[in-house]
Design a protein around this motif. Structure first.
Motif, PDB file in Angstrom:
ATOM      1  N   SER A  96       0.798  -1.118   0.003  1.00  0.00           N
ATOM      2  CA  SER A  96      -0.028   0.024  -0.055  1.00  0.00           C
ATOM      3  C   SER A  96       0.744   1.108   0.018  1.00  0.00           C
ATOM      4  N   PRO A  97       0.560   2.342  -0.919  1.00  0.00           N
ATOM      5  CA  PRO A  97       1.378   3.548  -0.921  1.00  0.00           C
ATOM      6  C   PRO A  97       0.920   4.278   0.269  1.00  0.00           C
ATOM      7  N   PHE A  98       1.793   5.035   0.883  1.00  0.00           N
ATOM      8  CA  PHE A  98       1.684   6.209   1.681  1.00  0.00           C
ATOM      9  C   PHE A  98       2.297   7.462   1.650  1.00  0.00           C
ATOM     10  N   ILE A  99       1.826   8.409   2.095  1.00  0.00           N
ATOM     11  CA  ILE A  99       2.510   9.627   2.303  1.00  0.00           C
ATOM     12  C   ILE A  99       2.585   9.963   3.890  1.00  0.00           C
ATOM     13  N   ILE A 100       3.718  10.516   4.315  1.00  0.00           N
ATOM     14  CA  ILE A 100       4.058  11.005   5.624  1.00  0.00           C
ATOM     15  C   ILE A 100       4.556  12.346   5.630  1.00  0.00           C
ATOM     16  N   TYR A 101       3.789  13.045   6.510  1.00  0.00           N
ATOM     17  CA  TYR A 101       4.146  14.571   6.569  1.00  0.00           C
ATOM     18  C   TYR A 101       3.780  15.245   7.930  1.00  0.00           C
ATOM     19  N   LYS A 102       4.499  16.351   8.271  1.00  0.00           N
ATOM     20  CA  LYS A 102       4.090  17.050   9.460  1.00  0.00           C
ATOM     21  C   LYS A 102       3.203  18.269   9.095  1.00  0.00           C
ATOM     22  N   VAL A 103       2.311  18.374   9.707  1.00  0.00           N
ATOM     23  CA  VAL A 103       1.218  19.431   9.440  1.00  0.00           C
ATOM     24  C   VAL A 103       0.734  20.105  10.834  1.00  0.00           C
ATOM     25  N   GLY A 104       0.207  21.180  10.612  1.00  0.00           N
ATOM     26  CA  GLY A 104      -0.373  21.874  11.946  1.00  0.00           C
ATOM     27  C   GLY A 104      -2.061  21.390  11.955  1.00  0.00           C
ATOM     28  N   ILE A 105      -2.548  21.299  13.003  1.00  0.00           N
ATOM     29  CA  ILE A 105      -3.909  20.692  13.216  1.00  0.00           C
ATOM     30  C   ILE A 105      -4.447  21.616  14.180  1.00  0.00           C
ATOM     31  N   SER A 106      -5.954  22.239  13.681  1.00  0.00           N
ATOM     32  CA  SER A 106      -6.473  23.020  14.725  1.00  0.00           C
ATOM     33  C   SER A 106      -7.966  22.468  14.924  1.00  0.00           C
ATOM     34  N   SER A 107      -8.490  22.460  16.222  1.00  0.00           N
ATOM     35  CA  SER A 107      -9.836  22.317  16.531  1.00  0.00           C
ATOM     36  C   SER A 107     -10.493  23.648  16.732  1.00  0.00           C
ATOM     37  N   LYS A 108     -11.796  23.876  17.510  1.00  0.00           N
ATOM     38  CA  LYS A 108     -12.014  25.117  17.745  1.00  0.00           C
ATOM     39  C   LYS A 108     -11.305  25.603  18.901  1.00  0.00           C
ATOM     40  N   LYS A 109     -10.824  24.618  19.772  1.00  0.00           N
ATOM     41  CA  LYS A 109     -10.320  25.122  21.016  1.00  0.00           C
ATOM     42  C   LYS A 109      -8.759  24.920  21.254  1.00  0.00           C
ATOM     43  N   VAL A 110      -8.056  24.019  20.271  1.00  0.00           N
ATOM     44  CA  VAL A 110      -6.708  23.606  20.594  1.00  0.00           C
ATOM     45  C   VAL A 110      -5.975  23.820  18.874  1.00  0.00           C
ATOM     46  N   ASN A 111      -4.684  24.272  19.090  1.00  0.00           N
ATOM     47  CA  ASN A 111      -3.768  24.163  17.857  1.00  0.00           C
ATOM     48  C   ASN A 111      -2.650  23.266  18.115  1.00  0.00           C
ATOM     49  N   ASP A 112      -2.118  22.363  17.270  1.00  0.00           N
ATOM     50  CA  ASP A 112      -1.110  21.549  17.462  1.00  0.00           C
ATOM     51  C   ASP A 112      -0.332  21.091  16.131  1.00  0.00           C
ATOM     52  N   GLY A 113       0.759  20.413  16.265  1.00  0.00           N
ATOM     53  CA  GLY A 113       1.536  19.896  15.389  1.00  0.00           C
ATOM     54  C   GLY A 113       1.409  18.483  15.320  1.00  0.00           C
ATOM     55  N   ILE A 114       1.223  17.619  14.344  1.00  0.00           N
ATOM     56  CA  ILE A 114       1.254  16.337  14.074  1.00  0.00           C
ATOM     57  C   ILE A 114       1.994  15.624  12.951  1.00  0.00           C
TER      58      ILE A 114
END
Length: 415
Positions: A96-114
């Motif tokens: 199975s092919p895949f992509i792996i990357y670091k991005v920022g993620i935001s919900s209504k209350k929290v910002n994070d990097g994953i």
């Protein structure tokens, strides 16, 4: 003569009124051997159990091996490369092919990097077992409606990450690419994509549950502007222990800039640590048996002193030095074999009961598994039995040699 040596050794070992203290030392020596063998069997079974559980966790959450490009370059086209690997290596059962990357993620209350993976939710089931750990929702990255009725790409989160973002299945999230200094100086801003939580998994491993998310591979390609390229290809083979052999076979024809990496190489530090731990545990607990062996030496020397007159009588009746030596070696062997059998039997029974009924529990909020894992290996048991008996027999050599060197006349005159 052999039978007589056996009977004499057995009689000397038994408790007698004049040598009760000496017999008690022999009994305590046997108990020491039993405790050492018991502890060694239980300890090695526990180490084996934890090792197998950790290995299962690694295998279940990761592919058996991955094909990637040096310097993190993208792979395109990947279909032909994936098919060539499957054609050349018959042990491959899924890819199975895949992509792996670091991005920022935001919900209504929290910002994070994953760390985010772009996957095909169907073919990825063949190479990893993440779908088996779903706790809420579904293992699907297909588009679905959010709470407002708008269809958006699905995203799968680890339970730790979901708790940190304070989201549940159906909530919206925003993914955002990070920018380099050169990109920040340009006119364009970061690229964004809105997604809906379609499922939440819980593996019990913080590195996965607290930092990973999965989206559709095509959606992530659009977000990153990768076209039809991927970061790599994941493979599963028939026997994960043979992943290194598959990697070596592929490396013979795979050319630069591609390389392959198996799961053992990715986790080599942890695997080496577990092997060292097993050796250290075995070496430390063997000291218990070694102490019992020294007790055997002490008890046999006291028997030699106590039975000096009897040894002289045996020598005068025609017993050879070798026969006297065998008598005392048999005494030590009785202690070693008896202690090994008693301790080994108790250890084996306890491990088998734990394997079957899991009556020794572990706190689920601390450990990955809710019970104390044990795995009894027959080769370990055989080795422990051999070590236990061998140490006890070796401990008899000095007292047996001393007994065989006694002068018959002087021994008979001994009081």
């Amino acid at each position: 003569m052999k039978k007589l040596e056996f009977l004499i050794a057995w009689r000397y070992l038994g408790a007698q009124r004049k040598s009760l203290f000496v017999s008690l030392i022999g009994i305590f020596s046997m108990l020491g051997v039993s405790i050492g063998v018991f502890a060694l069997i239980v300890a090695l079974s526990a180490v084996n159990g934890f090792e197998e559980e950790v290995t299962a966790q690694m295998i279940g959450k990761d592919a058996h091996f991955e094909l990637m490009s040096y310097n993190g370059e993208s792979i395109v086209p990947y279909d032909s490369l994936m098919n060539e690997v499957r054609t050349r290596d018959s042990s491959v059962v899924a890819a199975s092919p895949f992509i792996i990357y670091k991005v920022g993620i935001s919900s209504k209350k929290v910002n994070d990097g994953i760390v985010i993976y772009g996957i095909d939710s169907e073919t990825s089931k063949g190479v990893t077992d993440i779908y088996k750990f779903m706790k809420w929702g579904n293992y699907s990255v297909d588009s679905l409606e959010d709470m407002a009725g708008v269809r958006r790409p699905g995203i799968i989160l680890g339970s730790g990450l979901a708790n940190r973002l304070r989201v549940v299945v159906g909530d919206k999230l925003v993914l955002q690419t990070f920018q380099s200094p050169d990109e920040m100086m340009g006119a364009g801003g970061p690229k964004m994509m809105m997604a809906v939580v379609s499922g939440i998994f819980e593996t019990g491993t913080y590195e996965y549950d607290g930092n990973l998310a999965y989206v559709g591979i095509h959606e992530l390609q659009k977000l990153l502007g990768m076209g039809d390229a991927v970061s790599g290809i994941q493979f599963r083979i028939k026997d994960h222990w043979l992943a290194g052999e598959s990697v070596n076979r592929i490396a013979e024809w795979l050319t630069y800039p591609y390389y392959v990496l198996d799961w053992k190489s990715k986790n080599i530090t942890l695997l080496k640590w577990m092997n060292y731990e097993k050796f250290i545990v075995a070496a430390v607990i063997c000291l218990i048996i070694l102490v019992a062996a020294f007790n055997i030496i002490s008890s046999l020397i006291m028997v030699v002193i106590d039975k000096t007159k009897e040894i002289g009588i045996l020598r005068s009746m025609g017993f050879s030095k070798a026969a006297v030596m065998r008598v005392f070696m048999l005494m030590g062997s009785f202690i070693g074999v008896g202690g090994t059998l008693v301790g080994g039997t108790i250890g084996i029974v306890l491990c088998k009961l734990q394997e079957a009924y899991h009556f020794i529990k572990l706190p689920g909020d601390v450990y990955v598994i809710p019970y104390f894992p044990v795995s009894l290996h027959i080769l370990d048991v055989i080795l422990i039995f051999v070590i236990g008996v061998a140490l006890c027999v070796l401990a008899t050599l000095l007292p047996a040699w001393k007994a065989s060197r006694l002068d018959p006349v002087g021994a008979i005159r001994h009081e």
